[in-house]
Design an enzyme around this catalytic site. Structure first.
Site, PDB file in Angstrom:
ATOM      1  CE  LYS A 172      -3.922  -2.128   0.243  1.00 32.94           C
ATOM      2  NZ  LYS A 172      -5.052  -1.932  -0.683  1.00 32.94           N
ATOM      3  CG  ASP A 205      -4.187  -0.860  -3.928  1.00 37.33           C
ATOM      4  OD1 ASP A 205      -4.577   0.176  -4.511  1.00 37.33           O
ATOM      5  OD2 ASP A 205      -4.958  -1.670  -3.379  1.00 37.33           O
ATOM      6  CD  GLU A 231      -5.103  -2.834  -6.658  1.00 34.51           C
ATOM      7  OE1 GLU A 231      -4.273  -3.749  -6.835  1.00 34.51           O
ATOM      8  OE2 GLU A 231      -6.038  -2.927  -5.848  1.00 34.51           O
ATOM      9  CD  GLU A 257     -10.011  -1.782  -4.555  1.00 34.47           C
ATOM     10  OE1 GLU A 257      -8.931  -2.257  -4.942  1.00 34.47           O
ATOM     11  OE2 GLU A 257     -10.255  -1.584  -3.368  1.00 34.47           O
ATOM     12  CG  ASP A 279     -14.779  -7.333  -4.362  1.00 32.19           C
ATOM     13  OD1 ASP A 279     -15.717  -8.151  -4.175  1.00 32.19           O
ATOM     14  OD2 ASP A 279     -13.898  -7.113  -3.514  1.00 32.19           O
ATOM     15  CG  HIS A 306     -10.708  -5.761  -4.684  1.00 35.07           C
ATOM     16  ND1 HIS A 306     -11.778  -5.707  -3.816  1.00 35.07           N
ATOM     17  CD2 HIS A 306      -9.669  -5.191  -4.043  1.00 35.07           C
ATOM     18  CE1 HIS A 306     -11.386  -5.115  -2.701  1.00 35.07           C
ATOM     19  NE2 HIS A 306     -10.117  -4.794  -2.800  1.00 35.07           N
ATOM     20  CD  GLU A 331      -6.605  -8.166  -3.546  1.00 31.67           C
ATOM     21  OE1 GLU A 331      -7.472  -7.852  -4.371  1.00 31.67           O
ATOM     22  OE2 GLU A 331      -6.018  -7.341  -2.807  1.00 31.67           O
TER      23      GLU A 331
HETATM   24 MG    MG Z   1      -6.947  -2.191  -4.168  1.00 33.20          MG
END
Ligand code: MG
Length: 378
Positions: A172, A205, A231, A257, A279, A306, A331
């Site tokens: 992240k 991401d 991402e 997502e 997702d 996702h 994922e």
């Molecule tokens: Mg993400």
């Protein structure tokens, strides 16, 4: 079989407070939540689905707004019922369609249909192309620690463990949440690359932390670190930004997502994605996710769903990725989530670098009723 009808729809909201919060660019996560959907057919067969998002309100939308439009219907007519639910949602709310609520119903209908036909859902979605799939580890969130060095150290430690276990990890960025900025985001990726070595696949991401200009600068640094994809670099509404970044950066662009089925069509038309990430618990269920995957294939875009929910979400995602062409990933969320580990009788695990795709009827997920009772909040 033709006489079986949808008899009862019920939702179960579940919540699990975490011992320690973790952060990503938009917020700190203190509680994991899901709303599970249980559909019972007239012969007693039960299908399960899952909705993304807060428990508050979701159950009411499913049970009171949407469910009346499918009760008494043939549970094998899943795509027709999805289309009806989408139309009901649009007519009811006008500016939005409650896609996470529809998701739980659609997934439960596929699970139910598979059980009624004694087939895994993948067989109903076009056929299973693989029996197992390579996972990548999602985690490496921001920690509630003091100082940037402690932050780097804690994230690197987790990244090394997951790199050893999975060979592919997602980081992240968006440390502005902790009082830092893009320079620290870039340094974090460099430190993790140094710690895990060049053999590890690293995805990054941003959860739309950046404007276009900042995303371009960070993306350039990610290229230098050999990052596999970048991402959600910019807000989901900025689809022109996705297209512009994809044109100017070499690092592949991923996202989806936060996007609706029709927005995926626009992103494909704009050449804005390398990896599409619907997702199944957000986008409206397996029906639209499968359509998004098919249109992705037609547009040369790889689909990597996702996944961030309970075993129902993972099970549904596995049935989808079982059917897509190419060499997809799963994922595999490794962040704290008691719901993911405890609600299923047999939680999903990776072994030998892969996660097996169930071939039992429906989603192939059995829920633990006593665990459901433990985490139930509604
Ligand atoms: Mg993400």
């Amino acid at each position: 079989m033709q006489d079986v009808t949808i008899e009862h729809v019920e939702t179960i909201g579940v919540e699990a407070p975490l011992d320690e919060p973790f952060g990503y660019s938009q917020s700190w996560v203190e509680t994991r939540t899901a709303t599970l959907v249980r559909i019972e057919a007239s012969d007693g067969t039960v299908g399960w689905g899952e909705c993304w998002g807060p428990v508050a309100g979701t159950g009411e939308v499913v049970e009171e707004v949407l469910a009346p439009h499918i009760l008494g219907e043939n549970p094998l007519h899943v795509e027709r019922l999805y289309d009806r639910l989408y139309d009901v949602g649009r007519a009811t709310y006008q500016t939005i369609v409650p896609l996470p609520a529809i998701s739980g119903l659609d997934i439960a209908l596929w699970d139910l249909a598979g059980k009624l036909l004694d087939q895994p859902v993948s067989a109903l979605l076009g056929g299973q192309r693989r029996e197992r799939i390579r996972p990548y580890a999602t985690g490496h969130y921001f920690k509630p620690v003091e100082g940037i060095e402690a932050q780097y150290e804690a994230i690197c430690e987790e990244a090394v463990a997951n790199a050893e276990a999975f060979g592919a990890i997602k980081l992240k960025v968006g440390l502005e949440l902790c009082g830092y900025g893009p320079d620290e985001d870039i340094e974090l990726v460099r430190r993790v690359r140094d710690a895990v070595g060049d053999e590890t696949t690293i995805m990054v991401d941003a959860n739309y932390a950046y404007d276009r200009k900042t995303a371009r600068r960070v993306g350039g640094a990610l290229e230098a670190e050999g990052v596999y994809w970048f991402e959600e670099p910019v807000p989901p509404e900025d689809m022109d930004g996705y297209a512009s970044l994809r044109e100017t950066l070499d690092v592949p662009i991923a996202g989806g997502e936060c996007h609706t089925p029709s927005e995926f069509d626009r992103l494909y038309a704009m050449d804005a994605l390398d990896f599409a990430q619907p997702d199944v618990c957000i986008v409206g269920g397996l029906t639209p996710a499968r359509r998004i995957a098919t249109r992705g294939r037609d547009n040369g875009v790889a689909v990597v769903p996702h996944v961030w929910g309970t075993a129902v979400a993972i099970g549904a995602s596995l049935q989808l990725v079982a059917t897509v062409e190419g060499r997809p990933w799963l994922e595999f969320d490794r962040s704290a989530n008691p719901l993911r580990e405890e609600l299923a009788v047999s939680p999903f695990v990776a072994s030998d670098g892969h996660v097996s795709i169930p071939d039992r009827p429906g989603l192939g997920v059995e829920l633990d009723e006593s665990a459901l009772a433990t985490y139930r909040v509604d």
